[in-house]
Design an enzyme around this catalytic site. Structure first.
Site, mmCIF file in Angstrom:
data_model
loop_
_atom_site.group_PDB
_atom_site.id
_atom_site.type_symbol
_atom_site.label_atom_id
_atom_site.label_comp_id
_atom_site.label_asym_id
_atom_site.label_seq_id
_atom_site.Cartn_x
_atom_site.Cartn_y
_atom_site.Cartn_z
ATOM 1 N N ALA A 108 14.528 36.059 32.732
ATOM 2 C CA ALA A 108 13.572 36.819 32.267
ATOM 3 C C ALA A 108 13.822 36.586 30.690
ATOM 4 O O ALA A 108 14.948 36.165 30.005
ATOM 5 C CB ALA A 108 13.633 37.963 32.586
ATOM 6 N N GLY A 125 16.065 35.396 36.537
ATOM 7 C CA GLY A 125 14.732 35.067 36.968
ATOM 8 C C GLY A 125 14.493 33.739 37.150
ATOM 9 O O GLY A 125 13.652 33.240 38.063
ATOM 10 N N GLU A 152 15.552 32.994 40.560
ATOM 11 C CA GLU A 152 14.645 33.661 41.397
ATOM 12 C C GLU A 152 13.352 32.955 41.460
ATOM 13 O O GLU A 152 12.862 32.857 42.550
ATOM 14 C CB GLU A 152 14.285 34.949 40.760
ATOM 15 C CG GLU A 152 15.600 36.325 40.768
ATOM 16 C CD GLU A 152 15.035 37.502 40.335
ATOM 17 O OE1 GLU A 152 15.153 37.517 39.135
ATOM 18 O OE2 GLU A 152 14.976 38.361 41.107
ATOM 19 N N GLU A 172 22.213 39.195 35.768
ATOM 20 C CA GLU A 172 21.760 40.449 35.405
ATOM 21 C C GLU A 172 22.347 41.662 35.180
ATOM 22 O O GLU A 172 22.387 42.376 34.072
ATOM 23 C CB GLU A 172 20.515 40.826 36.417
ATOM 24 C CG GLU A 172 19.311 40.144 36.374
ATOM 25 C CD GLU A 172 19.354 38.868 37.308
ATOM 26 O OE1 GLU A 172 20.387 38.542 37.629
ATOM 27 O OE2 GLU A 172 18.067 38.174 37.323
HETATM 28 C C1 3H9 Z 1 16.550 38.505 34.297
HETATM 29 O O1 3H9 Z 1 16.404 37.467 34.492
HETATM 30 C C2 3H9 Z 1 15.902 39.739 34.983
HETATM 31 C C3 3H9 Z 1 14.854 39.136 36.254
HETATM 32 O O2 3H9 Z 1 16.015 39.308 37.459
HETATM 33 C C4 3H9 Z 1 13.943 40.062 36.534
HETATM 34 C C5 3H9 Z 1 13.025 40.193 35.703
HETATM 35 C C6 3H9 Z 1 11.677 41.154 36.301
HETATM 36 N N1 3H9 Z 1 15.868 35.529 26.860
HETATM 37 O O3 3H9 Z 1 23.540 31.598 24.377
HETATM 38 P P1 3H9 Z 1 22.969 30.534 23.354
HETATM 39 C C7 3H9 Z 1 18.372 32.723 23.377
HETATM 40 S S1 3H9 Z 1 17.648 39.140 32.979
HETATM 41 C C8 3H9 Z 1 15.673 35.417 25.628
HETATM 42 O O4 3H9 Z 1 23.349 30.690 22.055
HETATM 43 P P2 3H9 Z 1 24.177 28.249 24.959
HETATM 44 C C9 3H9 Z 1 19.763 33.351 22.725
HETATM 45 O O5 3H9 Z 1 19.577 34.456 22.174
HETATM 46 C C10 3H9 Z 1 17.893 37.525 32.107
HETATM 47 N N2 3H9 Z 1 16.560 34.730 24.677
HETATM 48 O O6 3H9 Z 1 23.138 29.062 24.026
HETATM 49 C C11 3H9 Z 1 19.713 32.025 21.434
HETATM 50 O O7 3H9 Z 1 18.662 32.464 20.569
HETATM 51 P P3 3H9 Z 1 19.125 32.218 19.020
HETATM 52 C C12 3H9 Z 1 19.066 36.718 33.100
HETATM 53 C C13 3H9 Z 1 17.493 33.905 25.179
HETATM 54 O O8 3H9 Z 1 23.587 26.876 25.075
HETATM 55 C C14 3H9 Z 1 19.088 31.012 22.362
HETATM 56 O O9 3H9 Z 1 18.617 31.351 23.292
HETATM 57 N N3 3H9 Z 1 19.617 35.675 32.095
HETATM 58 C C15 3H9 Z 1 17.721 34.137 26.647
HETATM 59 O O10 3H9 Z 1 25.369 28.733 24.546
HETATM 60 C C16 3H9 Z 1 20.260 30.017 22.693
HETATM 61 O O11 3H9 Z 1 21.324 30.821 23.513
HETATM 62 C C17 3H9 Z 1 20.679 35.814 31.377
HETATM 63 O O12 3H9 Z 1 21.361 36.539 31.157
HETATM 64 C C18 3H9 Z 1 16.705 34.815 27.433
HETATM 65 N N4 3H9 Z 1 17.066 34.906 28.940
HETATM 66 O O13 3H9 Z 1 23.980 29.264 26.540
HETATM 67 C C19 3H9 Z 1 20.953 34.298 30.718
HETATM 68 N N5 3H9 Z 1 18.919 33.112 26.982
HETATM 69 O O14 3H9 Z 1 19.259 30.780 18.871
HETATM 70 C C20 3H9 Z 1 21.432 34.595 29.259
HETATM 71 C C21 3H9 Z 1 19.220 32.765 25.769
HETATM 72 O O15 3H9 Z 1 17.854 32.930 18.119
HETATM 73 N N6 3H9 Z 1 21.577 33.175 28.298
HETATM 74 N N7 3H9 Z 1 18.458 33.143 24.715
HETATM 75 O O16 3H9 Z 1 20.517 32.970 18.818
HETATM 76 C C22 3H9 Z 1 22.887 32.655 28.430
HETATM 77 O O17 3H9 Z 1 23.622 33.137 29.340
HETATM 78 C C23 3H9 Z 1 23.009 31.330 27.624
HETATM 79 O O18 3H9 Z 1 22.021 31.768 26.724
HETATM 80 C C24 3H9 Z 1 22.745 30.114 28.276
HETATM 81 C C25 3H9 Z 1 22.792 28.957 27.047
HETATM 82 C C26 3H9 Z 1 23.824 29.827 29.253
HETATM 83 C C27 3H9 Z 1 21.349 29.982 28.954
#
Ligand code: 3H9
Length: 705
Positions: free
Chosen positions: A68, A107, A110, A130
């Site tokens: 999400a 998500g 999901e 999450e």
């Molecule tokens: C969910 O899914 C809820 C659902 O179950 C239900 C819904 C109803 N959203 O980490 P990075 C941005 S909860 C928005 O530096 P990497 C991050 O801020 C979600 N932005 O890169 C950064 O921005 P900026 C569950 C996001 O290559 C840029 O992307 N998911 C999101 O080291 C690059 O990120 C998670 O918890 C997001 N979801 O790592 C996953 N994700 O450049 C969270 C990232 O402006 N994300 N950004 O600073 C991660 O674990 C890592 O970002 C990922 C990439 C491994 C994907």
């Protein structure tokens, strides 16, 4: 002819009878409202188009879908919701394949679990993180994952928050097929066509039952008991277990409705706000003016001066980043000791089966020790980690100035000394920067990058580049005694000491702080770090201490007896042979009582609430001073220092985020109240006064950055 619809973040394209849906929402294909709308439209298009026989979902760029859009939490929801989109995908009458080539998280997974078939490429990472944001999977993940992989494995995936590799996901039943390479479209199309050739049916997770329900429920009892013990006041973990239990016991739609209700409770919880703040703050601290203004210098060879615990830990993290390291020490014996300190870390990994002796040999081939500074003349970066004494450090920097090539970055790992004074010992202060690692340096995430007056922007940018290579969390700090973290720590300790001298036992203080969420209270930390360290600092500061300032001598009394904590088996606590945790010591309580009597203090009772309010107000006030003086760029930088270097409970988001939640006006009222007793210590920070007068909070300063 393939048809194209590319003007949205979800592009659709027909390849023969397969509709390829490509999510293209950089940087990580988060499922923001535009993507949800695009997915809904695309799946409806697939259903309506008679020429489409199967659907393939892929992500553009490096990620499949990272979940999400975290930025949307706490804002008014916009339709369609993700659960709705997932249900639409699952309901599709034509086989839907998800081809996963990168992170499929939250998500994102999901969505993949709503598809009927899942294919994973080698770089795929599948997870439900999450819980790390104070949430639970809220788009059917808690109901579909147990049906696909079993209740216990699904609960563990959600509770750990850690992703699985493609291979592990296949073994767990989450993925149907593995493919080689990086091209998700090609591999996905091949798989979809194979399924069509076989006339494979649509296969919906919702229609599955969790196998052997009685056994699953018994396993969940164990998971629940374990989670209750470990989750220490966290809101979402037990809710996750509840959802998984529902997946076993309830019809799918009932379980889904319950998941939605619990998910919304999590979204509303302050813990979610704190954890999401921490997520973004940790990424924000790397965005500093110098990195925008200048490019980093070369960073291919590194030298470390000093092979003690700190120097060796730093050498290990540089080696782990794949760089060569030369360590400088005084004599052959010290070189051998430094090398042994480095090897000890890898030997520990080998003993735990986490490294092979061959891998250690390959790493150590990049390591060299020397007694001659001339051997590091060509190093791009030198990190000094010698004894914490300005004279000793200045002597090292004179040597570095003599031998190092022009343009080499010269860094000091001091934790409180004046880096301007160290830089002044060289003819090139523009090249001198502070790199404050935390012990153990190869484990702790925090790196304070300390910016002295004369350093050039590209040197600061190089320090941030180093942090990226070392996978550290960098925070920019200005020069002052203690920089950001140790300066705040000192004030927190002072507040705790005052509480102790005024009537609480050290054990009550520790317990209150632990109940707030810290893993350890301040006196447990003293015992762990070694009481002698703080004692040395207090002696150093004695000459400059304001004579009017309250000074609690209890720690000194303990140190005078040689009670330095765990390493001497006695400090604030007793550590008898074989004991896993410290035990309260009546003799310490007698010393505390004697100190009170000496000062004529009649002890009074402190509630847990007051202990926490005082400790937090002290931290917040000093955090505000640190921002006010420009030592930290923003309140969020203070939060990240405390979260990643000092064990501040992550679900509170850091002291500044916590202050915003409590209300700055309330914090200020507390400080003014405490000031009635000690106006010198409890001096309200001008920044808090200003923000309260404006009706603003700390977060307003994060946004303006
Ligand atoms: C969910 O899914 C809820 C659902 O179950 C239900 C819904 C109803 N959203 O980490 P990075 C941005 S909860 C928005 O530096 P990497 C991050 O801020 C979600 N932005 O890169 C950064 O921005 P900026 C569950 C996001 O290559 C840029 O992307 N998911 C999101 O080291 C690059 O990120 C998670 O918890 C997001 N979801 O790592 C996953 N994700 O450049 C969270 C990232 O402006 N994300 N950004 O600073 C991660 O674990 C890592 O970002 C990922 C990439 C491994 C994907």
């Amino acid at each position: 002819m393939p048809t194209f619809e590319t003007d949205s973040v979800v592009a659709t394209r027909r390849e023969g009878d397969v509709l390829v849906m490509t999510i293209d929402n950089p940087p990580v294909n988060a499922l923001g409202v535009a993507v949800r709308r695009g997915l809904k439209q695309a799946i409806e298009q697939a259903g309506a188009d008679a020429q489409v026989k199967a659907v393939l979902i892929v992500g553009a760029g490096r990620a499949f879908i990272a979940g999400a859009d975290i930025r949307e939490f706490g804002k008014p929801p916009q339709p369609p919701s993700l659960p709705e989109v997932c249900n639409l995908i699952e309901a599709c009458a034509k086989p839907v394949v998800a081809a996963i080539h990168g992170p499929a998280l939250g998500g994102g997974l999901e969505v993949a679990m709503s598809a009927h078939y899942r294919l994973a490429l080698p770089a795929a990472k599948l997870g439900l993180p999450e819980v790390t944001l104070g949430l639970l999977p809220g788009a059917g993940g808690t109901q579909r994952a147990p049906r696909l992989m079993g209740a216990r494995a699904a609960a563990e995936l959600m509770l750990s928050g850690k992703p699985m590799s493609a291979r592990a996901a296949q073994a767990a039943g989450l993925v149907d097929r593995l493919a080689e390479g990086e091209d998700a479209v090609q591999a996905g199309l091949a798989y979809a066509r194979e399924l069509l050739d076989q006339q494979a049916p649509v296969r919906r997770a919702r229609e599955l039952d969790v196998a052997d329900k009685a056994a699953a429920l018994a396993e969940l009892d164990v998971v629940q008991a374990d989670t209750a013990k470990k989750s220490r006041g966290l809101f979402s973990p037990l809710k996750i277990v509840e959802c998984v239990r529902n997946a076993v016991e309830l019809p799918f739609d009932d379980g889904l409705a319950r998941e939605r209700a619990l998910f919304l409770q999590c979204v509303e919880s302050p813990q979610r706000a704190g954890l999401v703040h921490a997520f973004f703050a940790e990424r924000e601290t790397a965005k500093v003016p110098e990195s925008k203004a200048a490019r980093p210098r070369a960073l291919d060879t590194v030298a470390v001066v000093g092979g003690g615990t700190m120097g060796a830990g730093i050498a290990v993290c540089v080696l782990d980043a794949g760089l060569p390291v030369t360590m400088i020490e005084r004599d052959a014996e010290s070189i051998a000791r430094g090398r042994a300190n480095v090897e000890k870390v890898y030997d520990g990994l080998i003993a735990r089966g986490r490294m092979t002796p061959e891998a250690k040999a390959a790493v150590m081939a990049r390591y060299a020790g020397s007694t001659s500074y001339d051997d590091i003349a060509g190093a791009d970066l030198v990190i000094e980690a010698v004894f914490e004494d300005v004279g000793v450090k200045q002597a090292v920097f004179k040597e570095l100035d003599r031998v190092c090539k022009p343009g080499a970055v010269l860094a000091t790992n001091t934790s409180y000394l004046d880096i301007d004074a160290i830089a002044a010992a060289t003819s090139r202060p523009q090249d001198v920067v502070g790199l404050h690692f935390f012990s153990p340096a190869n484990i702790m995430k925090l790196l304070e990058i300390v910016v002295p007056a004369k350093v050039s922007a590209d040197v600061v940018a190089t320090a941030f580049e180093l942090a990226r290579k070392l996978k550290k969390t960098p925070v920019r700090a200005g020069v002052c005694d203690g920089f950001i973290g140790n300066r705040i720590l000192a004030v927190y300790r002072q507040a705790a000491d005052d509480i102790m001298e005024d009537g609480a036992t050290p054990y009550e203080v520790d317990e209150a702080v632990r109940d707030f969420g810290f893993a350890m209270g301040p006196y447990q930390v003293v015992d762990l770090a070694g009481g002698d360290i703080g004692w040395a600092t207090r002696k150093r500061r004695a000459a400059t201490r304001d004579p009017r300032a309250r000074y609690v001598e209890i720690s000194d009394r303990l140190c005078e007896r040689g009670w330095f904590g765990q390493k001497t088996r006695r400090g604030y606590y007793l550590y008898p042979e074989g004991a896993r945790t410290g035990q309260p010591d009546p003799e310490v309580l007698a010393i505390v009582q004697a100190e009170r009597a000496k000062k004529g203090i009649a002890p009074r009772k402190f509630t847990q609430d007051e202990i926490v309010r005082r400790c937090m107000a002290a931290m917040i006030n000093e955090g505000a001073n640190v921002v006010h003086e420009g030592i930290a760029l923003r309140p969020l930088d203070v939060d990240v220092v405390l979260l990643s270097g000092y064990g501040f409970p992550r679900h509170h988001g850091g002291p500044m985020k916590y202050a915003d939640r409590v209300g700055l006006d309330k914090v200020l009222a507390d400080i003014r109240e405490f000031a009635k007793q000690d106006a010198l210590f409890w001096k309200p920070s001008p920044l808090i006064e200003k923000l309260v007068a404006q009706g603003n909070n700390f977060d307003s300063l994060n946004k303006g950055a």
